[in-house]
Motif scaffolding. Structure first.
Motif, mmCIF file in Angstrom:
data_model
loop_
_atom_site.group_PDB
_atom_site.id
_atom_site.type_symbol
_atom_site.label_atom_id
_atom_site.label_comp_id
_atom_site.label_asym_id
_atom_site.label_seq_id
_atom_site.Cartn_x
_atom_site.Cartn_y
_atom_site.Cartn_z
ATOM 1 N N ALA A 52 82.063 11.345 55.152
ATOM 2 C CA ALA A 52 82.196 12.375 54.121
ATOM 3 C C ALA A 52 82.594 13.679 54.790
ATOM 4 C CB ALA A 52 80.885 12.550 53.359
ATOM 5 N N LEU A 53 83.568 14.361 54.201
ATOM 6 C CA LEU A 53 84.006 15.670 54.681
ATOM 7 C C LEU A 53 83.429 16.740 53.774
ATOM 8 C CD1 LEU A 53 85.829 17.517 56.442
ATOM 9 C CD2 LEU A 53 87.683 17.024 54.818
ATOM 10 N N LYS A 54 82.707 17.709 54.358
ATOM 11 C CA LYS A 54 82.119 18.788 53.564
ATOM 12 C C LYS A 54 83.066 19.982 53.519
ATOM 13 C CE LYS A 54 77.698 19.256 53.376
ATOM 14 N NZ LYS A 54 76.258 19.484 53.606
ATOM 15 N N ASP A 55 82.772 20.915 52.603
ATOM 16 C CA ASP A 55 83.667 22.060 52.405
ATOM 17 C C ASP A 55 83.659 23.047 53.571
ATOM 18 O OD1 ASP A 55 81.172 23.176 52.017
ATOM 19 O OD2 ASP A 55 81.482 23.662 49.902
ATOM 20 N N ASP A 56 82.738 22.868 54.521
ATOM 21 C CA ASP A 56 82.730 23.723 55.702
ATOM 22 C C ASP A 56 83.479 23.109 56.871
ATOM 23 O OD1 ASP A 56 81.035 21.679 56.387
ATOM 24 O OD2 ASP A 56 79.285 22.944 56.812
ATOM 25 N N GLY A 57 84.176 21.963 56.623
ATOM 26 C CA GLY A 57 84.960 21.328 57.665
ATOM 27 C C GLY A 57 84.182 20.404 58.574
ATOM 28 N N THR A 58 82.897 20.164 58.258
ATOM 29 C CA THR A 58 82.105 19.236 59.058
ATOM 30 C C THR A 58 82.209 17.821 58.494
ATOM 31 O OG1 THR A 58 80.096 19.688 57.758
ATOM 32 C CG2 THR A 58 80.471 21.027 59.735
ATOM 33 N N VAL A 59 81.947 16.836 59.347
ATOM 34 C CA VAL A 59 82.054 15.423 58.970
ATOM 35 C C VAL A 59 80.697 14.755 59.134
ATOM 36 C CG1 VAL A 59 83.180 13.228 59.473
ATOM 37 C CG2 VAL A 59 84.464 15.362 59.688
ATOM 38 N N TRP A 60 80.293 13.996 58.117
ATOM 39 C CA TRP A 60 79.000 13.328 58.120
ATOM 40 C C TRP A 60 79.190 11.837 57.914
ATOM 41 C CZ3 TRP A 60 74.305 16.089 58.614
ATOM 42 C CH2 TRP A 60 74.470 17.475 58.712
ATOM 43 N N ALA A 61 78.310 11.045 58.558
ATOM 44 C CA ALA A 61 78.415 9.593 58.498
ATOM 45 C C ALA A 61 77.085 8.982 58.093
ATOM 46 C CB ALA A 61 78.849 9.041 59.853
ATOM 47 N N TRP A 62 77.147 7.823 57.444
ATOM 48 C CA TRP A 62 75.949 7.053 57.149
ATOM 49 C C TRP A 62 76.348 5.584 57.039
ATOM 50 C CZ3 TRP A 62 78.817 9.512 53.565
ATOM 51 C CH2 TRP A 62 79.142 8.828 52.383
ATOM 52 N N ASP B 91 65.032 3.396 61.274
ATOM 53 C CA ASP B 91 65.277 2.279 60.364
ATOM 54 C C ASP B 91 65.091 2.732 58.923
ATOM 55 O OD1 ASP B 91 65.813 -0.215 59.418
ATOM 56 O OD2 ASP B 91 63.774 -0.980 59.712
ATOM 57 N N ASN B 92 65.853 3.694 58.506
ATOM 58 C CA ASN B 92 65.848 4.193 57.139
ATOM 59 C C ASN B 92 67.146 4.948 56.925
ATOM 60 O OD1 ASN B 92 63.787 6.017 58.890
ATOM 61 N ND2 ASN B 92 65.195 7.300 57.724
ATOM 62 N N PHE B 93 67.347 5.442 55.708
ATOM 63 C CA PHE B 93 68.612 6.123 55.424
ATOM 64 C C PHE B 93 68.763 7.344 56.323
ATOM 65 C CE2 PHE B 93 71.664 8.856 53.523
ATOM 66 C CZ PHE B 93 72.608 7.980 53.006
ATOM 67 N N THR B 94 69.888 7.425 57.027
ATOM 68 C CA THR B 94 70.117 8.500 57.994
ATOM 69 C C THR B 94 71.503 9.091 57.806
ATOM 70 O OG1 THR B 94 68.715 7.353 59.608
ATOM 71 C CG2 THR B 94 70.146 9.094 60.450
ATOM 72 N N LEU B 95 71.565 10.403 57.741
ATOM 73 C CA LEU B 95 72.837 11.121 57.741
ATOM 74 C C LEU B 95 73.085 11.661 59.144
ATOM 75 C CD1 LEU B 95 72.678 13.185 54.432
ATOM 76 C CD2 LEU B 95 74.361 11.428 54.980
ATOM 77 N N TYR B 96 74.260 11.405 59.661
ATOM 78 C CA TYR B 96 74.593 11.814 61.027
ATOM 79 C C TYR B 96 75.798 12.742 61.014
ATOM 80 C CZ TYR B 96 76.404 11.438 65.803
ATOM 81 O OH TYR B 96 76.900 11.712 67.057
ATOM 82 N N LYS B 97 75.645 13.890 61.640
ATOM 83 C CA LYS B 97 76.728 14.858 61.727
ATOM 84 C C LYS B 97 77.602 14.534 62.933
ATOM 85 C CE LYS B 97 77.664 19.838 61.849
ATOM 86 N NZ LYS B 97 77.046 21.189 61.989
ATOM 87 N N ILE B 98 78.868 14.198 62.663
ATOM 88 C CA ILE B 98 79.804 13.885 63.740
ATOM 89 C C ILE B 98 80.108 15.168 64.521
ATOM 90 C CG2 ILE B 98 82.074 12.946 64.301
ATOM 91 C CD1 ILE B 98 80.191 10.902 63.076
ATOM 92 N N ILE C 270 70.422 13.776 61.432
ATOM 93 C CA ILE C 270 70.697 13.903 62.859
ATOM 94 C C ILE C 270 71.925 14.785 62.995
ATOM 95 C CG2 ILE C 270 71.317 12.693 64.978
ATOM 96 C CD1 ILE C 270 69.889 10.262 63.953
ATOM 97 N N THR C 271 71.758 15.924 63.626
ATOM 98 C CA THR C 271 72.860 16.891 63.677
ATOM 99 C C THR C 271 73.449 17.058 65.061
ATOM 100 O OG1 THR C 271 71.304 18.711 64.010
ATOM 101 C CG2 THR C 271 71.923 18.199 61.740
ATOM 102 N N SER C 272 72.977 16.295 66.040
ATOM 103 C CA SER C 272 73.491 16.452 67.391
ATOM 104 C C SER C 272 73.501 15.114 68.102
ATOM 105 C CB SER C 272 72.631 17.442 68.182
ATOM 106 O OG SER C 272 73.023 17.464 69.544
#
Length: 471
Positions: free
Chosen positions: A91-101, A113-120, A395-397
C-alpha cells in the motif's frame, strides 16, 4: 415548562450521542481494485483498504489462515494506491511511504504471529507493484527499486541474491510495471524485461521465451529491451501467456494458446485436447487478439481480460468451468466499468459509481460474495465497516532484519468476528496501541465517539435521576 423541556432534551441528546458512537458506514466509494491469484484488495475513496479471499499462505496477514469470504478492512489509512501480491501486499500512503502486510517472513525475520504492518525502508514513492515473491516501487524521481526472491533474477539488479530491502534497478522513465512478469513499459512505449524467462507447462516442464526474447536463457538478471514491442501502453503476464496493450487500443499476445488465452480465435483447445500435448502450443511470435478499442488489460493463469473504451468488459481463455474460449466475449450485465483486475481464475471489475463486481472461481472466497464454488455471472461485493482488523503490530524499521520482531513484543490474540468470516485482533493485557495512535500519538475517531457516547449516557442517567427527585 422546565420539567417538560428537561424530559425531552436529555433523551434526544442521549440518542444523538449514541448514534454518533455507533459503527460508521463503509467507504462511500471504491476507487481501485487489485486481484492476485486467489485474493483481492480494494481501495476506498477515504484512503481505506479492504481484502478478501485465500489466506492459506498467510497472504491476508490474518491468523488462522482461514479464507475470508467477505471484505475485511485492513488497519491502515491515507492510502492512495494498492497492489495485491501472491503472499505480500503493498500500500502506498499519501506521504510517499510504502507499507506491506501478509506473509512477511519473506522480507522480515521474526515477525509476530498476528496481523503486522511493515513499513518498507523507502520514501518519495509514487507507484507500487507486487509480484509473487518480489516487489517494485517507482519513486518520484523516476527511479525503480526492487526487493524479494531473486533466484531467477526477478529483482533485476544483475545478481541472483535475495534482497530484503529495496535496491536500485538500472532503468528509468518508467510509466508502468507488471510485477508478475517483471516487465516495465517506459514512457516512450518501449518494453523492458528481466527475471524468469520461462513458462511452466503441466506444473513441471519449462518453456523458455516468456520475456519475449525467445532465447534458450531461463533467466535474465539485467533489464533488456524487448525488440519486438513498441508503442506499448501496458503489459500483463499470466501463468502461460503474455498480453500486450498498444496505444492504438489493439491487443497482442504470445505464449500458450492451449486454453485460447491468446484470444486470437484459434480453436487450439478443441484440437490439442485430443492429442493431449499441451506443451506444444506455445507461440514464439506475436499474434493479434480479436479485440480492439481496448483501454486496459489484465490476465490470470489461463485467462485474458480487457476493458474497452465503451466501458464494457470482455474475457477469453479458461476460468470457472469455461475452457478453450479463444475469441473474446462480452461479459453481460456489466456497464460503466472503469477498472479491471484478474486473479488466477476470477475477475474483478470496478464501476464508475464505486461499486465492485466479481465473478469466476470462488473456492477460497476470492470473489467476495460469500461461500460458493464459483459464480458465472458478476455479483456485487458488499463492504461492512464493522468487519475490521483492529490493533495491529506496527514495524517501522528494519535496521536489523534478524531482530526486527523485537520492536513489538506485546501479545495479541485473534478473536473471530461475530459474523464468522473474519478476525478482530484484540489485546487482553498489554499496552500496545491501535495503529493510528502508534503513528500519531492521538486517539482514533472511534475512540472519541465512544467517549462522547459514554458522556451522553451519564448525562441521561443524571437527568433521569433529577427528574425522579423533582417528582
Amino acid at each position: 415548562m422546565m420539567k417538560i423541556n428537561a424530559t425531552i432534551t436529555i433523551p434526544l441528546l442521549f440518542i444523538t450521542l449514541v448514534m454518533l458512537s455507533g459503527p460508521a458506514m463503509a467507504s462511500d466509494k471504491i476507487v481501485a481494485v487489485s486481484a492476485d491469484r486467489l485474493h483481492t484488495l480494494a481501495l476506498g475513496d477515504d484512503g481505506s483498504v479492504w481484502e478478501w479471499g485465500d489466506n492459506r499462505g498467510g497472504q491476508l496477514g490474518i491468523p488462522g489462515k482461514t479464507p475470508q469470504y467477505t471484505p475485511i478492512r485492513v488497519p491502515i489509512t491515507n492510502v492512495t494506491a494498492i497492489s495485491a501480491g501472491s503472499f505480500v501486499n503493498l500500500a502506498l500512503k499519501d506521504d510517499g511511504t510504502v507499507w506491506a502486510w501478509g506473509r512477511l517472513d519473506f522480507i522480515v525475520a521474526n515477525t509476530p504471529d498476528n496481523f503486522t504492518l511493515y513499513k518498507i525502508p523507502i520514501q518519495d514513492v509514487k507507484a507500487v507493484y507486487a509480484g509473487p515473491g518480489w516487489w517494485y516501487t517507482v519513486k518520484t524521481d523516476g527511479t525503480v527499486w526492487a526487493w524479494g526472491a531473486n533466484s531467477a533474477g526477478h529483482v533485476g539488479d544483475g545478481t541472483y541474491t535475495d534482497k530484503l530491502t529495496p535496491v536500485l534497478i538500472n532503468i528509468t522513465d518508467v510509466g508502468f510495471i507488471d510485477g508478475r512478469g517483471t516487465f516495465a513499459v517506459k514512457n516512450d512505449g518501449t518494453v523492458w524485461a528481466w527475471g524468469d524467462n520461462t513458462y511452466t507447462c503441466l506444473d513441471s516442464y519449462a518453456i523458455t521465451g516468456a520475456l519475449g526474447d525467445f532465447s534458450e536463457n531461463k533467466s535474465r538478471p539485467f533489464p533488456f529491451k524487448v525488440d519486438m514491442l513498441s508503442n506499448v501502453k501496458s503489459i500483463a503476464k499470466g501463468g502461460e501467456a503474455t498480453l500486450v496493450l498498444k496505444n492504438d487500443g489493439s491487443v497482442w499476445a504470445w505464449g500458450s494458446d492451449y486454453y485460447g488465452q491468446l484470444g486470437d480465435g484459434n480453436k487450439t483447445y478443441e484440437t490439442m485436447i485430443i492429442k493431449g500435448d499441451q506443451c506444444s502450443v506455445y507461440n514464439d511470435f506475436l499474434v493479434k487478439s480479436k479485440i480492439d478499442r481496448v483501454k486496459a488489460i489484465s490476465t490470470g493463469h489461463c485467462l485474458g481480460m480487457a476493458l474497452k473504451e465503451d466501458h464494457t468488459v470482455w474475457v477469453w481463455g479458461s476460468y470457472a468451468g469455461v475452457n478453450g474460449m479463444s475469441t473474446p466475449a462480452k461479459v453481460q450485465g456489466l456497464n460503466d466499468i472503469i477498472q479491471i483486475s484478474a486473479g488466477a481464475y476470477h475477475c474483478v471489475a470496478l464501476k464508475q459509481d464505486g461499486s465492485v463486481w466479481s465473478w469466476g472461481n470462488n473456492e477460497f472466497g476470492q470473489i467476495g460474495g460469500g461461500p460458493a464454488i464459483y459464480k458465472l455471472t458478476p455479483v456485487k461485493v458488499e463492504f461492512d465497516e464493522g468487519n475490521v482488523i483492529e490493533y495491529p503490530v506496527i514495524i517501522t524499521s528494519n535496521t536489523s532484519a534478524n531482530n526486527v520482531g523485537s520492536n513489538t513484543s506485546s501479545a495479541v490474540t485473534p478473536i473471530k468476528n461475530s459474523g464468522g468470516t473474519g478476525y478482530n485482533l484484540s489485546i487482553p493485557s498489554s499496552t500496545l496501541k491501535p495503529a493510528s495512535e502508534q503513528q500519531t500519538g492521538q486517539p482514533t475517531d472511534d475512540t472519541i465517539l465512544k467517549i462522547i457516547g459514554i458522556i451522553g449516557l451519564i448525562l441521561f442517567t443524571a437527568g433521569a435521576a433529577y427528574l425522579l427527585i423533582k417528582k
